[in-house]
Design an enzyme around this catalytic site. Structure first.
Site, PDB file in Angstrom:
ATOM      1  N   ARG A  25       1.008  -1.772  -0.276  1.00 14.80           N
ATOM      2  CA  ARG A  25       0.124  -0.315  -0.090  1.00 14.80           C
ATOM      3  C   ARG A  25       1.047   1.355   0.275  1.00 14.80           C
ATOM      4  O   ARG A  25       1.820   1.451   0.786  1.00 14.80           O
ATOM      5  CB  ARG A  25      -1.019  -0.005   0.780  1.00 14.80           C
ATOM      6  CG  ARG A  25      -2.235  -1.543   0.656  1.00 14.80           C
ATOM      7  CD  ARG A  25      -2.692  -0.957   1.969  1.00 14.80           C
ATOM      8  NE  ARG A  25      -3.966  -0.229   2.480  1.00 14.80           N
ATOM      9  CZ  ARG A  25      -4.453  -0.425   3.596  1.00 14.80           C
ATOM     10  NH1 ARG A  25      -5.005  -1.280   4.902  1.00 14.80           N
ATOM     11  NH2 ARG A  25      -5.252   0.794   3.698  1.00 14.80           N
ATOM     12  N   SER A  70      -7.762   8.992   3.390  1.00 15.58           N
ATOM     13  CA  SER A  70      -8.133  10.211   4.359  1.00 15.58           C
ATOM     14  C   SER A  70      -7.136  10.757   5.545  1.00 15.58           C
ATOM     15  O   SER A  70      -7.372  10.986   6.299  1.00 15.58           O
ATOM     16  CB  SER A  70      -9.496  10.118   4.568  1.00 15.58           C
ATOM     17  OG  SER A  70      -9.635   8.284   5.810  1.00 15.58           O
ATOM     18  N   ASP A 111     -16.062   1.066   4.006  1.00 15.98           N
ATOM     19  CA  ASP A 111     -15.453   0.104   4.791  1.00 15.98           C
ATOM     20  C   ASP A 111     -16.998  -0.750   4.571  1.00 15.98           C
ATOM     21  O   ASP A 111     -17.076  -2.090   5.272  1.00 15.98           O
ATOM     22  CB  ASP A 111     -15.279  -0.247   5.638  1.00 15.98           C
ATOM     23  CG  ASP A 111     -13.818   0.522   5.708  1.00 15.98           C
ATOM     24  OD1 ASP A 111     -13.108   0.454   5.180  1.00 15.98           O
ATOM     25  OD2 ASP A 111     -13.363   0.767   6.690  1.00 15.98           O
TER      26      ASP A 111
HETATM   27  O1  LIG Z   1      -9.364   6.688   9.080  1.00 10.27           O
HETATM   28  C1  LIG Z   1      -9.632   5.272   8.977  1.00 10.27           C
HETATM   29  O2  LIG Z   1      -9.906   4.920  10.876  1.00 10.27           O
HETATM   30  C2  LIG Z   1     -10.318   4.573   8.215  1.00 10.27           C
HETATM   31  C3  LIG Z   1     -10.248   5.388   7.266  1.00 10.27           C
HETATM   32  C4  LIG Z   1     -10.531   4.887   6.041  1.00 10.27           C
HETATM   33  O3  LIG Z   1      -9.842   4.492   5.212  1.00 10.27           O
HETATM   34  P1  LIG Z   1      -9.422   5.634   3.609  1.00 10.27           P
HETATM   35  O4  LIG Z   1      -9.245   7.237   3.621  1.00 10.27           O
HETATM   36  O5  LIG Z   1      -8.044   4.868   3.002  1.00 10.27           O
HETATM   37  O6  LIG Z   1     -10.523   4.988   3.091  1.00 10.27           O
HETATM   38  C5  LIG Z   1     -11.030   3.741   6.050  1.00 10.27           C
HETATM   39  O7  LIG Z   1     -11.085   2.609   5.001  1.00 10.27           O
HETATM   40  C6  LIG Z   1     -10.350   2.170   6.772  1.00 10.27           C
HETATM   41  O8  LIG Z   1     -10.590   0.712   7.193  1.00 10.27           O
HETATM   42  C7  LIG Z   1      -9.903   3.057   8.316  1.00 10.27           C
HETATM   43  C1  LIG Z   2      -9.168  -0.501   5.113  1.00 12.79           C
HETATM   44  C2  LIG Z   2      -8.873  -0.810   6.360  1.00 12.79           C
HETATM   45  O1  LIG Z   2      -8.449  -0.714   6.893  1.00 12.79           O
HETATM   46  P1  LIG Z   2      -7.088  -0.181   7.479  1.00 12.79           P
HETATM   47  O2  LIG Z   2      -7.037   0.922   6.134  1.00 12.79           O
HETATM   48  O3  LIG Z   2      -6.624   0.676   8.511  1.00 12.79           O
HETATM   49  O4  LIG Z   2      -5.736  -1.585   7.208  1.00 12.79           O
HETATM   50  C3  LIG Z   2     -10.621  -2.038   6.909  1.00 12.79           C
HETATM   51  O5  LIG Z   2     -10.988  -2.109   8.262  1.00 12.79           O
HETATM   52  O6  LIG Z   2     -11.271  -2.261   5.812  1.00 12.79           O
END
Ligand SMILES: O=C(O)C1=C[C@@H](OP(=O)(O)O)[C@@H](O)[C@H](O)C1
Ligand SMILES: C=C(OP(=O)(O)O)C(=O)O
Length: 430
Positions: free
Chosen positions: A120, A165, A309
């Site tokens: 990532r 984000s 999510d």
């Molecule tokens: O700030 C957070 O705790 C999260 C932000 C989201 O990610 P993105 O901002 O990359 O979409 C989400 O998908 C992730 O599970 C948790």
């Molecule tokens: C994308 C997720 O988590 P993270 O980005 O925190 O690995 C998730 O919980 O679906």
């Protein structure tokens, strides 16, 4: 460990929602950044929340925990020197702590999931930290990453919101502790905007002042602030519950999930409106969501970025809907535990779903008659792929086997126990 999911006609019963992952990681972090002792009631217990527990302890916080609460004494703005941190496969934990590592002299984040988190990108956060004078050693924007803080002061920072984000949230946790005020400008189209609302909510609860533009394109963060020790209560988790609700929607069911607040800031509460739009019989009162599924669903179009999510669970429900569903504005699903468009749709297609991908869209031609199943599914290290394919397996003609389903524990270790309690025919096998 694999899981075999067998066709299951009926689900019924009541479960309590698991505790929110996103609130648990945030409360653990702000408790660690406070100097006194905070209490967090009902924190989540999963691989991701445990990663945050482990890392804040490494950085000098102490945690005393019983069944109901975690009592945390923080390290304030002075994390202990630590050579390495291991966040497991937790993206948000990594990004938030990359920000906090700027307060230390040198921290290396190791790469223990080369095929998931190791792939990532973190470039946009690295770029923002470098603007603060922080030195970052990285591998093409990926793990392993070493942060050399060198006492950042604050000031003007620009961060892209195009991919995640979490980079912006990381800066919002860090900058209040810096000696000077900061101005954060967000460039590009901010993804998962609603999650930033959760960050701001938790920061305010921790006594931090931030001025945010209504559209979250800019933030003014006064420096020299301190996090207050507080008492927090973690709410129920919508993203994980979305999968259970989707399972109830595609079967004959009478399923209730408790502790899902109607006025939660979690964008994934949209699962309720999405299922209603799909004409799934459902009520939501006093925090109880009750689905009385009849297996009949109607297709819909949905802006997936508002509930990032929960999209995979919604797509799984759409697999059995009448008509063609479209989930748009979902490109950032490609940068999660796996490529949640290409990898996920590959697995859905194996099970017999009729799906198409675009760069930022998932299109599902529903099959109310069910899908064939009878295949082995690659989990791609992704808890949400595992949960969503389970939903599909419940309404397949032949059982499906989900390989390495233990990765469900990233966010929802008790997922299969909860489904079993509701009557689902799911079984762990070696
Ligand atoms: O700030 C957070 O705790 C999260 C932000 C989201 O990610 P993105 O901002 O990359 O979409 C989400 O998908 C992730 O599970 C948790
Ligand atoms: C994308 C997720 O988590 P993270 O980005 O925190 O690995 C998730 O919980 O679906």
């Amino acid at each position: 460990m694999d899981v075999i999911v067998r066709p299951t006609e009926k689900l019924s019963g009541e479960i309590g929602a698991l505790s929110s992952k996103n609130y648990t990681t945030r409360y653990l972090l702000v408790a660690a950044l406070a100097e006194g002792t905070s209490t967090i009631y009902y924190p989540a217990h999963s691989e991701d929340s445990d990663a945050m527990r482990r890392c804040i302890q490494d950085l000098g916080a102490t945690i005393v925990e019983d069944d109901e609460k975690a009592v945390i004494t923080g390290f304030g703005s002075a994390p202990r020197d630590v050579a390495e941190l291991n966040v497991g496969n937790a993206g948000a934990v990594l990004r938030f702590l990359m920000g906090i590592a700027a307060l230390s002299s040198e921290v290396k984040f190791v790469n223990t999931y080369p095929d998931s988190l190791g792939k990532r990108p973190h470039d946009d956060l690295i770029d923002a930290l470098e603007q603060l004078g922080v030195q970052v050693e990285h591998h093409n924007g990926r793990l392993p990453i070493t942060i050399r803080g060198g006492k950042p002061k604050g000031g003007r920072i620009t961060v892209s919101g195009e991919v995640s984000s979490q980079y912006l949230s990381a800066l919002l946790f860090l900058t209040p502790l810096l000696p000077e005020d900061s101005e954060i400008t967000v460039t590009g189209d901010l993804k998962s905007k609603v999650v930033v609302g959760q960050t701001l909510e938790v920061l305010a609860q921790a006594g931090i002042t931030i001025e945010a533009a209504d559209d979250y394109t800019s933030f003014r963060v006064p420096g020299q602030q301190s996090y207050k020790a507080q008492v927090y209560t973690v709410q129920g988790d919508y993203p994980g519950s979305a999968a259970v609700l989707a399972a109830a929607a595609v079967t004959q069911s009478d399923v209730t999930i408790r502790n899902l607040s109607e006025d939660s800031k979690q964008g994934e509460r949209a699962i309720i409106d999405v299922l209603r739009t799909m004409e799934v019989p459902l009520t939501h009162e006093n925090g109880n969501v009750r689905v009385q599924g009849n297996g009949k669903l109607k297709a819909l179009e949905f802006d997936g970025d508002t509930a990032t999510d929960a999209v995979l669970a919604m797509v799984a429900a759409a697999v059995f809907a009448k008509g063609t569903s479209r989930f748009y504005n979902v490109e950032n699903l490609r940068y999660k535990e796996c490529d949640r468009i290409t990898d996920y749709l590959t697995e859905l297609a194996k099970a017999g779903a009729q799906v198409e991908e675009r760069q930022a869209e998932i299109i599902v031609h529903g099959r109310p008659e069910g899908v064939e199943g009878g295949v082995e599914i690659n989990a791609h290290y992704d808890h949400r792929v595992i949960m969503a394919l389970t939903v599909v397996g419940l309404r397949s003609r032949q059982p499906i086997r989900i390989k390495d389903a233990h990765h469900v524990a990233k966010s929802y270790p008790q997922y299969f126990d909860h489904l079993q309690a509701l009557g689902a025919d799911v079984e762990w096998v070696k």
